[in-house]
Structure formats: structure tokens, C-alpha cells
Design an enzyme around this catalytic site. Structure first.
Site, PDB file in Angstrom:
ATOM      1  N   LYS A  15      -6.591   5.100 -13.672  1.00  0.00           N
ATOM      2  CA  LYS A  15      -7.892   5.662 -13.280  1.00  0.00           C
ATOM      3  C   LYS A  15      -8.175   5.233 -11.839  1.00  0.00           C
ATOM      4  CE  LYS A  15     -12.105   7.269 -13.814  1.00  0.00           C
ATOM      5  NZ  LYS A  15     -12.203   8.743 -13.839  1.00  0.00           N
ATOM      6  N   ARG A  74      -6.721 -10.158  10.836  1.00  0.00           N
ATOM      7  CA  ARG A  74      -5.317  -9.930  11.184  1.00  0.00           C
ATOM      8  C   ARG A  74      -5.280  -9.276  12.557  1.00  0.00           C
ATOM      9  NH1 ARG A  74      -1.969  -8.103   5.824  1.00  0.00           N
ATOM     10  NH2 ARG A  74      -3.156  -9.324   4.292  1.00  0.00           N
ATOM     11  N   ASN A 112       0.765 -10.973  -7.328  1.00  0.00           N
ATOM     12  CA  ASN A 112       1.767 -11.204  -6.301  1.00  0.00           C
ATOM     13  C   ASN A 112       2.355 -12.593  -6.486  1.00  0.00           C
ATOM     14  OD1 ASN A 112       1.606  -8.716  -4.938  1.00  0.00           O
ATOM     15  ND2 ASN A 112      -0.293  -9.366  -3.950  1.00  0.00           N
ATOM     16  N   GLY A 143       0.792  -1.227   0.000  1.00  0.00           N
ATOM     17  CA  GLY A 143       0.000   0.000   0.000  1.00  0.00           C
ATOM     18  C   GLY A 143       0.827   1.282   0.000  1.00  0.00           C
ATOM     19  N   ARG A 167       4.014 -14.791  -4.797  1.00  0.00           N
ATOM     20  CA  ARG A 167       4.419 -15.424  -3.531  1.00  0.00           C
ATOM     21  C   ARG A 167       3.174 -15.897  -2.801  1.00  0.00           C
ATOM     22  NH1 ARG A 167       2.036 -11.454  -0.575  1.00  0.00           N
ATOM     23  NH2 ARG A 167       2.351  -9.340  -1.334  1.00  0.00           N
ATOM     24  N   GLU A 180      -2.614  -6.166 -10.118  1.00  0.00           N
ATOM     25  CA  GLU A 180      -1.252  -6.704 -10.001  1.00  0.00           C
ATOM     26  C   GLU A 180      -1.298  -8.186  -9.724  1.00  0.00           C
ATOM     27  OE1 GLU A 180       1.252  -5.753  -6.711  1.00  0.00           O
ATOM     28  OE2 GLU A 180      -0.375  -5.704  -5.259  1.00  0.00           O
TER      29      GLU A 180
HETATM   30  P1  ADP Z   1       0.086  -2.795  -3.301  1.00  0.00           P
HETATM   31  O1  ADP Z   1       0.977  -3.566  -4.219  1.00  0.00           O
HETATM   32  O2  ADP Z   1       0.807  -1.699  -2.585  1.00  0.00           O
HETATM   33  O3  ADP Z   1      -0.720  -3.673  -2.402  1.00  0.00           O
HETATM   34  P2  ADP Z   1      -2.168  -2.555  -5.133  1.00  0.00           P
HETATM   35  O4  ADP Z   1      -1.985  -2.138  -6.536  1.00  0.00           O
HETATM   36  O5  ADP Z   1      -2.361  -4.009  -4.892  1.00  0.00           O
HETATM   37  O6  ADP Z   1      -0.935  -2.015  -4.250  1.00  0.00           O
HETATM   38  O7  ADP Z   1      -3.369  -1.760  -4.487  1.00  0.00           O
HETATM   39  C1  ADP Z   1      -3.655  -1.835  -3.100  1.00  0.00           C
HETATM   40  C2  ADP Z   1      -4.992  -1.198  -2.816  1.00  0.00           C
HETATM   41  O8  ADP Z   1      -5.001   0.190  -3.220  1.00  0.00           O
HETATM   42  C3  ADP Z   1      -6.174  -1.813  -3.547  1.00  0.00           C
HETATM   43  O9  ADP Z   1      -6.667  -2.950  -2.903  1.00  0.00           O
HETATM   44  C4  ADP Z   1      -7.157  -0.660  -3.543  1.00  0.00           C
HETATM   45  O10 ADP Z   1      -7.767  -0.515  -2.289  1.00  0.00           O
HETATM   46  C5  ADP Z   1      -6.256   0.540  -3.754  1.00  0.00           C
HETATM   47  N1  ADP Z   1      -6.139   0.846  -5.201  1.00  0.00           N
HETATM   48  C6  ADP Z   1      -5.100   0.532  -6.017  1.00  0.00           C
HETATM   49  N2  ADP Z   1      -5.327   0.965  -7.270  1.00  0.00           N
HETATM   50  C7  ADP Z   1      -6.523   1.574  -7.266  1.00  0.00           C
HETATM   51  C8  ADP Z   1      -7.330   2.222  -8.258  1.00  0.00           C
HETATM   52  N3  ADP Z   1      -6.919   2.337  -9.514  1.00  0.00           N
HETATM   53  N4  ADP Z   1      -8.529   2.725  -7.885  1.00  0.00           N
HETATM   54  C9  ADP Z   1      -8.966   2.613  -6.605  1.00  0.00           C
HETATM   55  N5  ADP Z   1      -8.266   2.021  -5.627  1.00  0.00           N
HETATM   56  C10 ADP Z   1      -7.054   1.511  -5.943  1.00  0.00           C
END
Ligand code: ADP
Length: 454
Positions: A201, A338, A290, A165, A292, A288
Site C-alpha cells: 500500500k 548531506r 538495514n 531508493g 549495516r 525494512e
Molecule cells: P530503499 O531500501 O530503497 O531505501 P525503502 O523501502 O527503505 O527503500 O523506502 C525508501 C523510501 O521510499 C521511504 O523512506 C519512503 O519515502 C518511500 N516509500 C517506501 N515504501 C513506501 C510506501 N509503502 N508508501 C509511501 N512511501 C514509501
């Protein structure tokens, strides 16, 4: 099969991997920093090697120290767990060069998915839906302005190397774009060593839905259903469940097909997670992958009956998957809370000595932890001290088991987020399955009802 596995991690996941190795008759080696010398993961491993002082950069992240520990103990494989070196393509390469099997996908796939901007490109080419945004990472400010205008505000600036995050900035209007890019770049550089950012977006109130996949070295790829991870604080998951109340069989099939397409398009081997955002109209977008095991993997294990860590080990050892897609039939419902060492209101970490620790039990309850009475929670690492997982024949049974478990779990000496989890489990929106990634912020804005606070 491997004879001895070194676990390049600490805490609950290290212990979780030790249990899997014991079931498979594999010897284990724990590594630890001086702050973790008394940890249960060290106690329960067959061998242990101290790899440095408390700071992660001097111990758990030190490739040379971990590899040396594997060499000294003659381990034939390394399980990286999650975090630390789990998504380091460099580490996977060094393992390969040292003829130690890295339990995870190959370095090329780790590197590709580790660059989220490149991963987006690859998925676009493979025909997987992604959110409108930049092609590759963004460097020029003028181009960023043009692109964000085309995509339409709000947009989100994200670190290409991001995780946990961090390195993300929501941008409501053009006035905020330049500052957001520069803030995200410096945060990304500090956290990940790479300043690259990209633009996507920004969806209002989406759900975070992810699919667990497994691929073996014979080209077999299966999925194990979804996990709903919309309950988040600062883009970090707090509570996860499987299945999601948002999916019907048709949508689940479509999302699962997309997840399999992602995995197949990169020849994915081992366990991985394909993350999607689902909007209010039922459209979903890849965000994305992950590469792992995830913190929240137990909810999938509880409904599928498949031990994901054992599967990871078997796949790395060159075995083919013992089941086909049609053999995977999730049953019931599972929830994971958690449990973090933090103040439930300010969220400030609360490390220290646990004086009393009492765990819930009974039907359908699982706890993954290394914490116990009189143990010390060091201040150097992640604040998660336990995962409380329940399973029920349906969601309501999983909820009631979680409620009774949270009500009797005792952690004294430090503060934890148990009061917050108890509150979520009694919240009418949660009970209705009315979730999105802004859910927890909304809940926290409301005053806590006195009855639950007591
Ligand atoms: P990280 O790799 O840091 O976990 P993510 O790309 O998986 O990042 O995104 C983590 C969280 O951030 C998502 O679950 C969502 O809550 C928020 N998020 C990421 N991208 C977007 C987006 N384009 N629009 C709205 N929320 C987003």
C-alpha cells in the site's frame, strides 16, 4: 580484541572507521581504487592496498580483491561500512570461510533482510505491523491486479532486493500496474541482479522514522532512539535529525518496542536500523531493516554519546554491550545535512577538483569528510562529499548551529547542494517540524526567495 581491521570502503565512512580503530588501538588497512589513490582514507590508514581500477565492480565490489588484501596484510576483521559489500551475504560468508571476522550480522540475517519481501513476511509472523500488500514477491500479473485492487490504490511496486531508493514505482491506478511492474522488474534486475518485486500500500505523506538498534552475541538487544529521515529526494535522504518532532514518549516507546521485536525475532547481532513509515494518524509500519551502519548514524551518536562504530567493532570481537537500555538517555538534538557534489537545481552530479574548501567549526559542529582543498571528487561513486552535523541542547539550537555552519562552509570548483540545505534550514515548515516524505518536492516546487538565493 582485533589487532588489524581492513576497511572495505572509501570516502568519509572509511575515515570514520579509521578514527574508531585508532581510539581502540587497532591497526587499519585501507583498500582503494586507482581513482582514490590520493584519498585521505588511504593516507591515514596504517597500511593500504590498491584493489583495482576506478569502477566499483572492478574494485570495491570485488570480493576476491578485498579478501586477498586482507590475507596479504593479515587483517583479522573487515569493516564494510555502508554500500558496496556491506549487505552482501555472500561476502560475509566468504569472510567467515576465510576466518576473517565480518563486522556486521551473520550472512543468514543479511540474506533475510536483503529480501524485503521475505523480511515483510517474517515481521508479520513476529507480530510487527507491516503495510497491506503481497505475501512474498509477486510474479503473476493477474494476481498482482487482484491484490492491488484488494489493497486499494495507490500502491507501490518495490524491488525485493532494493536499496538507495531504486526499483520503486508508485502506481496510482490499475491502468498503470502492468507497466510499473515490468519497469520495476527491469530496473531491479539491472541494479541488483534480481528482478523480484512486491506490492505494498502506498502511503501519502508519511514520515520515515527509523530506530537504531545494537545487539551483542549474548542476546542483549538495545535501541538508541529514532532518526527522522523524511526529507528525501527520489526516496533518498537529504537531511536527518534525532529526535523526531513527530513522536511523543508513548509513540516512541511503542515504536522502539516494535524495533526491538524485529531485532530479537531474527537474533540480531551488531548495529542495525529498523525503518518504519508513520502515517498521519500515528500508525506505523515496518518497511525494512538495514543490516549495516547508516550514513546518518552520527545524529544518534551526538544525542546518545555512544560511538556506534566502536560498538560495532566490540560486538564483532565478542564483547558484551557495556550498557543496558536504561543507561541510554539521549540528550539534546542533532541534525545532519548531506553535502553532495551536485547542481543544487538540476541535481546533476558535479564531480571535479575542489579548489577551495573551508569547514565550519565551533561548539556542537562535526564534519565527516575526506574532502579538502585541491582534492578531486571522482565521477565514479556516490556524490556525497561531506556530512555536516550539529548538536544543540534543543532543536532550535541545533538549527541555528547548522545555519551558521552552512553559511560559512566554502566549497569552490564544483557545485554542491549547500544552497538547498540553507533553504531547508530557513523554511518555516522545517522549523515547525512539519515534515513528510513529500516535503522536499513541495519545497522545490515553490520559487526560491531571493534573500536566501543571494
Ligand atoms: P530503499 O531500501 O530503497 O531505501 P525503502 O523501502 O527503505 O527503500 O523506502 C525508501 C523510501 O521510499 C521511504 O523512506 C519512503 O519515502 C518511500 N516509500 C517506501 N515504501 C513506501 C510506501 N509503502 N508508501 C509511501 N512511501 C514509501
Amino acid at each position: 580484541m582485533f589487532k588489524k581491521i581492513l576497511i572495505a570502503n572509501r570516502g568519509e565512512i572509511a575515515l570514520r572507521i579509521i578514527w574508531a580503530c585508532r581510539e581502540l588501538g587497532i591497526q587499519t588497512v585501507a583498500v582503494y581504487s586507482t581513482a582514490d589513490a590520493d584519498s585521505l582514507h588511504v593516507k591515514f590508514a596504517d597500511e593500504d592496498v590498491c584493489i583495482g581500477p576506478p569502477r566499483s565492480s572492478d574494485s570495491y565490489l570485488k570480493v576476491g580483491a578485498v579478501i586477498a588484501a586482507a590475507e596479504i596484510t593479515d587483517a583479522d576483521a573487515i569493516h564494510p561500512g555502508y554500500g558496496f559489500l556491506a549487505e552482501s551475504a555472500h561476502f560475509a560468508e566468504v569472510c567467515e570461510a576465510c576466518r576473517i571476522k565480518f563486522i556486521g550480522p551473520g550472512p543468514n540475517v543479511i540474506r533475510l533482510m536483503g529480501d524485503k519481501a521475505r523480511a515483510r513476511e517474517t515481521m508479520l509472523a513476529a507480530g510487527v505491523p507491516i503495510l497491506p500488500g503481497s505475501r512474498g514477491s509477486m510474479s503473476d500479473e493477474k494476481e498482482a491486479m487482484r491484490l492491488a485492487a484488494k489493497v486499494g490504490y495507490p500502491v507501490i511496486v518495490k524491488a525485493a532486493a532494493g536499496g538507495g531508493g531504486r526499483g520503486m514505482r508508485v502506481v496510482p491506478s490499475p491502468d498503470d500496474l502492468a507497466a510499473a511492474i515490468s519497469a520495476a522488474r527491469s530496473e531491479a534486475k539491472a541494479a541488483f541482479g534480481v528482478p523480484d518485486v512486491y506490492i505494498e500500500k502506498y502511503l501519502r505523506n508519511p514520515r520515515h522514522i527509523e530506530f537504531q538498534v545494537l545487539g551483542d552475541s549474548f542476546g542483549n538487544v538495545v535501541h538508541l532512539g529514532e532518526r527522522e529521515c523524511s526529507i528525501q529526494r527520489r526516496h533518498q535522504k537529504v537531511l536527518e535529525e534525532s529526535p523526531s518532532t513527530a513522536l511523543n514518549p508513548k509513540l516512541r516507546r511503542r515504536m522502539a518496542e516494535a524495533a526491538l521485536k524485529v531485532a530479537r525475532s531474527v537474533g540480531y547481532q551488531n548495529a542495525g536500523t529498523v525503518e518504519f513509515l508513520l502515517d498521519e494518524e500515528g500508525r506505523f509500519y515496518f518497511i525494512e531493516m538495514n543490516t549495516r551502519i547508516q550514513v546518518e548514524h552520527p545524529v544518534t551518536e551526538m544525542v546518545t554519546g555512544i560511538d556506534l562504530i566502536k560498538e560495532q567493532i566490540k560486538i564483532a570481537a565478542g564483547e558484551s554491550l557495556a550498557f543496558r537500555q536504561e543507561d541510554i538517555l539521549p540528550v539534546g538534538h542533532s541534525i545532519e545535512c548531506r553535502i553532495n557534489a551536485e547542481d543544487p537545481e538540476s541535481f546533476v552530479p558535479s564531480p571535479g577538483k575542489i579548489t577551495t574548501f573551508h569547514l565550519p567549526g565551533g561548539p556542537g559542529v562535526r564534519v565527516d569528510t575526506v574532502a579538502h582543498s585541491e582534492c578531486a571528487i571522482p565521477p565514479y561513486y556516490d556524490s556525497m562529499i561531506a556530512k555536516l552535523i550539529t548538536r544543540g541542547n534543543n532543536r532550535m539550537e541545533a538549527i541555528s548551529r547548522m545555519r551558521r555552519s552552512l553559511d560559512v562552509m566554502v566549497v569552490e570548483g564544483i557545485r554542491t547542494n549547500i544552497p538547498l540545505q540553507r533553504r531547508i534550514l530557513r523554511d518555516p515548515d522545517f522549523i515547525r517540524g512539519n515534515l513528510h516524505t513529500g516535503y522536499l518536492d513541495r519545497l522545490l516546487e515553490r520559487k526560491e526567495p531571493a534573500a536566501v538565493a543571494s
